[in-house]
Design a protein around this motif. Structure first.
Motif, PDB file in Angstrom:
ATOM      1  N   TYR A   8       0.752  -1.275   0.095  1.00 44.02           N
ATOM      2  CA  TYR A   8      -0.153   0.205   0.287  1.00 44.02           C
ATOM      3  C   TYR A   8       0.601   1.570   0.301  1.00 44.02           C
ATOM      4  CZ  TYR A   8      -3.985  -3.436   1.450  1.00 44.02           C
ATOM      5  OH  TYR A   8      -4.309  -4.220   1.493  1.00 44.02           O
ATOM      6  N   GLN A   9       0.672   2.215  -0.923  1.00 47.45           N
ATOM      7  CA  GLN A   9       1.098   2.761  -1.305  1.00 47.45           C
ATOM      8  C   GLN A   9       0.879   4.900  -0.566  1.00 47.45           C
ATOM      9  OE1 GLN A   9       4.904   3.399  -1.716  1.00 47.45           O
ATOM     10  NE2 GLN A   9       4.060   1.333  -1.726  1.00 47.45           N
ATOM     11  N   VAL A  31       1.308  -0.167   9.404  1.00 54.46           N
ATOM     12  CA  VAL A  31       1.094  -0.440   7.721  1.00 54.46           C
ATOM     13  C   VAL A  31       1.809   0.787   6.550  1.00 54.46           C
ATOM     14  CG1 VAL A  31      -0.541  -0.857   5.840  1.00 54.46           C
ATOM     15  CG2 VAL A  31      -0.941  -1.484   8.237  1.00 54.46           C
ATOM     16  N   ALA A  32       2.337   1.507   7.318  1.00 62.91           N
ATOM     17  CA  ALA A  32       2.561   3.354   6.547  1.00 62.91           C
ATOM     18  C   ALA A  32       4.216   2.393   6.866  1.00 62.91           C
ATOM     19  CB  ALA A  32       2.237   4.177   6.949  1.00 62.91           C
ATOM     20  N   LYS A  33       4.556   2.103   8.422  1.00 61.56           N
ATOM     21  CA  LYS A  33       6.437   2.106   8.016  1.00 61.56           C
ATOM     22  C   LYS A  33       6.475   1.232   7.385  1.00 61.56           C
ATOM     23  CE  LYS A  33       6.682   1.802  12.787  1.00 61.56           C
ATOM     24  NZ  LYS A  33       6.998   2.085  13.983  1.00 61.56           N
ATOM     25  N   GLN A  34       6.028  -0.231   7.536  1.00 58.69           N
ATOM     26  CA  GLN A  34       6.309  -1.321   6.914  1.00 58.69           C
ATOM     27  C   GLN A  34       5.864  -1.208   5.150  1.00 58.69           C
ATOM     28  OE1 GLN A  34       3.605  -4.105   8.162  1.00 58.69           O
ATOM     29  NE2 GLN A  34       4.009  -4.522   9.985  1.00 58.69           N
ATOM     30  N   ASN A  35       4.814   0.090   4.850  1.00 57.41           N
ATOM     31  CA  ASN A  35       4.998  -0.145   3.551  1.00 57.41           C
ATOM     32  C   ASN A  35       5.666   1.441   2.530  1.00 57.41           C
ATOM     33  OD1 ASN A  35       3.366  -2.063   1.961  1.00 57.41           O
ATOM     34  ND2 ASN A  35       2.162  -1.329   3.660  1.00 57.41           N
ATOM     35  N   LYS A  36       6.544   1.984   3.250  1.00 57.26           N
ATOM     36  CA  LYS A  36       6.763   3.050   3.147  1.00 57.26           C
ATOM     37  C   LYS A  36       5.475   3.759   2.517  1.00 57.26           C
ATOM     38  CE  LYS A  36      11.311   1.788   3.253  1.00 57.26           C
ATOM     39  NZ  LYS A  36      11.002   0.139   3.665  1.00 57.26           N
ATOM     40  N   ALA A  37       4.656   3.819   3.449  1.00 59.07           N
ATOM     41  CA  ALA A  37       4.156   4.871   2.279  1.00 59.07           C
ATOM     42  C   ALA A  37       3.294   6.300   2.483  1.00 59.07           C
ATOM     43  CB  ALA A  37       2.466   3.743   3.033  1.00 59.07           C
ATOM     44  N   ILE A  85       5.042  10.872  12.118  1.00 58.14           N
ATOM     45  CA  ILE A  85       6.247  11.403  12.030  1.00 58.14           C
ATOM     46  C   ILE A  85       7.530  10.419  13.233  1.00 58.14           C
ATOM     47  CG2 ILE A  85       8.240  13.032  11.903  1.00 58.14           C
ATOM     48  CD1 ILE A  85       5.801  14.376  10.889  1.00 58.14           C
ATOM     49  N   ALA A  86       7.235  10.482  14.466  1.00 58.22           N
ATOM     50  CA  ALA A  86       7.941  10.128  15.522  1.00 58.22           C
ATOM     51  C   ALA A  86       8.499   8.786  15.621  1.00 58.22           C
ATOM     52  CB  ALA A  86       8.092  10.495  17.289  1.00 58.22           C
ATOM     53  N   ALA A  87       7.145   7.481  14.536  1.00 54.17           N
ATOM     54  CA  ALA A  87       6.962   6.378  15.165  1.00 54.17           C
ATOM     55  C   ALA A  87       8.170   6.371  13.685  1.00 54.17           C
ATOM     56  CB  ALA A  87       5.912   5.572  14.948  1.00 54.17           C
ATOM     57  N   ASP A  91       6.392  10.550   5.351  1.00 55.95           N
ATOM     58  CA  ASP A  91       4.964  11.571   4.526  1.00 55.95           C
ATOM     59  C   ASP A  91       3.807  11.450   5.354  1.00 55.95           C
ATOM     60  OD1 ASP A  91       4.219  13.027   2.824  1.00 55.95           O
ATOM     61  OD2 ASP A  91       4.353  11.348   1.050  1.00 55.95           O
ATOM     62  N   VAL A  92       3.440  12.545   5.653  1.00 56.12           N
ATOM     63  CA  VAL A  92       1.939  12.533   6.320  1.00 56.12           C
ATOM     64  C   VAL A  92       1.261  13.186   6.130  1.00 56.12           C
ATOM     65  CG1 VAL A  92       0.626  12.371   9.038  1.00 56.12           C
ATOM     66  CG2 VAL A  92       2.698  11.246   8.544  1.00 56.12           C
ATOM     67  N   GLU A  93      -0.284  13.407   5.998  1.00 57.31           N
ATOM     68  CA  GLU A  93      -0.467  14.583   5.455  1.00 57.31           C
ATOM     69  C   GLU A  93      -2.108  14.986   6.095  1.00 57.31           C
ATOM     70  OE1 GLU A  93      -3.482  15.936   1.500  1.00 57.31           O
ATOM     71  OE2 GLU A  93      -1.345  15.502   1.091  1.00 57.31           O
TER      72      GLU A  93
END
Length: 170
Positions: A8-9, A31-37, A85-87, A91-93
């Motif tokens: 997932y991106q 999930v975002a960390k695992q996928n660099k999403a 971001i700390a985790a 890229d967070v919007e």
């Protein structure tokens, strides 16, 4: 045997201030960390998306009536963004919208941003409340143009003890 791994991106998580949405946020971060999403944090203030002069006789409504709620949710989302971001999510919007939560979360926002995974908390309403109000999770599962994960447990996969609200009593 080869294990199929989804990539997932663009991950969207619905934030409404509830314990369920906090759990969804925690899992979406992983999930975002695992996928660099890219992680999108969306909060929807229920109301008219655009001022209208409807035939219902309500006339023109200024969006300034939502300013306090939007300000409060923007502050919450800023805190969530800092945590993500700390985790380790780079890229967070964050976005606060005014409109119908079901439509914004399940349809408009995902389509406009090419979201490929929506992560959301399960509802705390009881059966009567779900029948009258409807379930945002059920609607999202049915209508979203992408995969949907409904979170019902914490990071240790333990069910969160939340007293179901009795909305509305009849």
């Amino acid at each position: 045997m080869e294990v199929l791994r989804m990539s997932y991106q663009k991950i969207l998580v619905g934030i409404d201030g509830s314990k369920q949405s906090a759990m969804a946020f925690e899992k979406a971060v992983e999930v975002a960390k695992q996928n660099k999403a890219k992680l999108y944090l969306l909060s929807v203030i229920n109301g008219e998306r655009y001022p209208t002069t409807s035939p219902g006789g309500y006339g023109f409504v200024s969006h300034s009536v939502y300013d306090s709620a939007v300000e409060t949710m923007n502050a919450k989302l800023t805190d969530y963004k800092k945590k993500a971001i700390a985790a380790g999510v780079s890229d967070v919007e964050t976005t606060v919208e005014i409109g119908n939560a079901k439509v914004e979360l399940a349809e408009r926002f995902p389509k406009e941003n090419n979201i490929d995974l929506i992560v959301m908390g399960a509802t705390g309403l009881n059966v009567v409340g779900r029948l009258i109000v409807g379930s945002t999770a059920a609607y999202t599962i049915r209508e979203a143009p992408c995969d949907v994960t409904v979170v019902k447990t914490d990071q240790d996969n333990k069910k969160l003890e939340i007293k179901e609200s009795s909305y509305p009593e009849i």
